[in-house]
Design an enzyme around this catalytic site. Structure first.
Site, mmCIF file in Angstrom:
data_model
loop_
_atom_site.group_PDB
_atom_site.id
_atom_site.type_symbol
_atom_site.label_atom_id
_atom_site.label_comp_id
_atom_site.label_asym_id
_atom_site.label_seq_id
_atom_site.Cartn_x
_atom_site.Cartn_y
_atom_site.Cartn_z
ATOM 1 N N ASP A 87 0.808 -1.219 0.000
ATOM 2 C CA ASP A 87 0.000 0.000 0.000
ATOM 3 C C ASP A 87 0.846 1.276 0.000
ATOM 4 O O ASP A 87 2.009 1.276 0.422
ATOM 5 C CB ASP A 87 -0.894 0.040 1.249
ATOM 6 N N HIS B 252 3.583 -2.124 3.323
ATOM 7 C CA HIS B 252 3.639 -0.763 2.771
ATOM 8 C C HIS B 252 5.025 -0.560 2.165
ATOM 9 O O HIS B 252 6.028 -0.591 2.897
ATOM 10 C CB HIS B 252 3.386 0.281 3.862
#
Length: 199
Positions: free
Chosen positions: A14, A155
């Site tokens: 992400d 992430h």
């Protein structure tokens, strides 16, 4: 790949693309691993070349909104704007509108779900890599909780996460896992609210 028979796992990243994404792409390529990247529109504009390389490498691109707001706190019109602006940015680079959406923070309600017909993809394993800026702990968290059909949340904007991925790939490969995109995990058709394909 038939993920009903094989031990499949979907690695998802992400908040990129960012300055560490290219290094991650090289790591994934070295292990013949495919992943799904849920990108932020603002970062797409700032790192157009990185997104292009991500798509060209065969990874799946998903919409993670324009500026990462909590969508449940926005009006329907603003939710649509967040998604549409990001779709346009991604399409201008890859030529394709993403088929998946990941709402920031996993925040979803009925109003948010009405603003798109696309699957809203959450996760079944949260490595908390945004909090634990430690590569060893991130890798351990991913290994400890994974099972066939897991969707693992990372992430790629954190260098500690990118440094953890070689260990994750090596360890899970030894355990017989195959790394696929979210759409591959669900045989191209994820449910309307997807969080785990675990059988």
């Amino acid at each position: 790949m038939n993920c009903r028979r094989a031990k499949c796992v979907a690695l998802t990243f992400d908040d990129g693309p960012g300055p560490y994404t290219d290094k991650l792409l090289r790591t994934l390529a070295a292990h013949h691993a495919r992943a799904t990247f849920f990108v932020i529109g603002q970062n797409v504009v700032a790192h157009r070349g990185v997104l292009r390389r991500t798509a060209e490498a065969g990874h799946e691109i998903g919409n993670h909104t324009w500026s990462h707001p909590n969508l449940t706190r926005l009006s329907p019109a603003r939710v649509r704007s967040q998604l549409t602006r990001t779709d346009r940015a991604i399409e201008s680079i890859t030529g394709t509108v993403p088929s998946l959406v990941r709402p920031p923070y996993g925040a979803v309600n009925k109003s948010v779900r009405k603003q798109t017909r696309r699957p809203l993809v959450l996760w079944s394993v949260d490595t908390l890599d945004w909090l634990r800026r430690n590569s060893t702990r991130v890798a351990r968290s991913a290994r400890k909780s994974v099972r066939p059909g897991s969707i693992i949340l990372f992430h790629d904007i954190h260098p500690t996460t990118v440094r953890a991925i070689p260990r994750v790939l090596k360890d899970l490969s030894k355990r017989g896992y195959t790394f696929v995109t979210v759409s591959e995990l669900f045989n191209v058709h994820p449910p309307r609210l997807a969080y785990s394909g675990a059988r």
